[in-house]
Design a protein around this motif. Structure first.
Motif, PDB file in Angstrom:
ATOM      1  N   SER A   1      39.336  45.589  43.412  1.00  0.00           N
ATOM      2  CA  SER A   1      39.278  46.439  42.218  1.00  0.00           C
ATOM      3  C   SER A   1      38.806  45.656  40.995  1.00  0.00           C
TER       4      SER A   1
ATOM      5  N   ARG B   1      31.338  50.939  45.976  1.00  0.00           N
ATOM      6  CA  ARG B   1      32.663  50.385  45.721  1.00  0.00           C
ATOM      7  C   ARG B   1      32.879  49.100  46.523  1.00  0.00           C
TER       8      ARG B   1
ATOM      9  N   THR C   1      44.827  41.354  51.452  1.00  0.00           N
ATOM     10  CA  THR C   1      45.505  41.449  50.165  1.00  0.00           C
ATOM     11  C   THR C   1      46.791  40.622  50.181  1.00  0.00           C
TER      12      THR C   1
ATOM     13  N   MET D   1      35.672  47.055  48.422  1.00  0.00           N
ATOM     14  CA  MET D   1      36.960  47.330  49.047  1.00  0.00           C
ATOM     15  C   MET D   1      37.501  46.050  49.675  1.00  0.00           C
ATOM     16  N   ASP D   2      38.820  45.911  49.671  1.00  0.00           N
ATOM     17  CA  ASP D   2      39.441  44.766  50.336  1.00  0.00           C
ATOM     18  C   ASP D   2      39.303  44.910  51.845  1.00  0.00           C
TER      19      ASP D   2
ATOM     20  N   ASP E   1      35.096  45.083  41.393  1.00  0.00           N
ATOM     21  CA  ASP E   1      34.400  46.350  41.179  1.00  0.00           C
ATOM     22  C   ASP E   1      34.248  46.652  39.690  1.00  0.00           C
ATOM     23  N   ASP E   2      35.291  46.365  38.914  1.00  0.00           N
ATOM     24  CA  ASP E   2      35.230  46.609  37.470  1.00  0.00           C
ATOM     25  C   ASP E   2      34.260  45.652  36.781  1.00  0.00           C
TER      26      ASP E   2
END
Length: 298
Positions: free
Chosen positions: A136, A263, A271, A265-266, A139-140
């Motif tokens: 995330s 996007r 994680t 994604m992990d 992505d940002d």
């Protein structure tokens, strides 16, 4: 479990040190009730009275399913536990229960043994977390996405995969016919099929994310980038949705994809919750809440 590691859901289950039975609560807000060794609330089975004697408690436990019923999944789908106050609780005061001595000992043992350095990448697919950055965050930060060629010189973190919002089933009838003809022309090799990305109703639903590789990037007059990508099928694609499955004999290229449809994604098991030393322990229930028959580890 994954290998010899338990999943995060273990931390939200009720259990007992002498039992393999874990009860997962699905009532609203119950997962927000934290541990305190001087709690202001406790759990009880719904048919127990607050002043229940030991005999009354044991009688109520006899209505619970047997261990065999639980193992064969023939037990009732739900069993009702109530959260009751032990004293008057002030407005704004946090509600707590006692997770049990076993949980508390395990927690402090975990705290003492915790190391901030993480395991290097291992052969079982767990990635190194020394420089872990959540998908995330990437992505940002990524206003534009590097192409496959650019990633050879400047790769993204190993814990992420690039995905795109796309529905193969959105093709028009003429596009389907074109793809069929292309496949017939080159039966001995993969046919290269190109489509233009379409904004359709519901396209940004997470179920429409699939792996993709960035082939080209083109910047328009407005400064926004559009991408040409190769689309892949999702891992473990549901065979019942064959209309959305790209045939194995096609190299499926999609053009004019906006940045908003891409996007990071992990990857699975990368994680923080999948660290080998992550805390895993069920919430302990009191002895009088567990039927003797469930104590299969004694």
């Amino acid at each position: 479990k994954r290998g010899n590691r338990q999943q995060l859901v273990t931390n939200y289950c009720f259990g007992h040190p002498n039992s393999t039975v874990h009860l997962y609560p699905f009532g609203p807000t119950i997962h927000l009730v934290n541990h305190y060794n001087r709690p202001n609330a406790r759990l009880r089975w719904a048919d127990q009275s607050v002043e229940a004697s030991s005999q009354e408690t044991q009688t109520s436990l006899t209505t619970l399913p047997s261990l065999d019923q639980i193992r064969t999944r023939s037990a009732p789908k739900s069993m009702l536990l109530e959260l009751v106050a032990l004293r008057n609780i002030r407005k704004g005061e946090e509600i707590t229960i006692n997770y049990g001595r076993g949980w508390e000992d395990a927690w402090w043992r975990h705290v003492r043994r915790w190391e901030s350095t993480h395991d290097p990448e291992s052969s079982d697919g767990a990635f190194a977390h020394d420089h872990y950055v959540p998908a995330s965050v990437i992505d940002d930060a990524a206003k534009t996405i590097r192409t496959e060629a650019e990633q050879k010189e400047n790769p993204y973190e190993s814990n992420v995969v690039i995905t795109c919002f796309y529905r193969y089933g959105d093709r028009t009838e003429s596009e389907r016919q074109k793809a069929k003809e292309a496949s017939l022309k080159s039966p001995s090799q993969s046919a290269i099929i190109t489509y233009r990305w379409k904004m359709t109703r519901g396209i940004y639903d997470l179920k429409n994310l699939r792996p993709c590789s960035i082939l080209k990037r083109k910047q328009g007059d407005t400064g926004r980038s559009a991408y040409a990508v190769r689309m892949f099928n999702r891992p473990n694609h549901d065979e019942s949705h064959d209309d959305d499955r790209i045939p194995e004999d096609q190299l499926h290229i999609v053009t004019h994809i906006p940045r908003s449809a891409i996007r990071f994604m992990d990857k699975q098991y990368t994680t923080d919750q999948h660290l080998k030393q992550a805390f895993r322990h069920p919430i302990g229930l009191e002895d009088n809440l567990f039927p003797a028959e469930w104590m299969d580890l004694t």
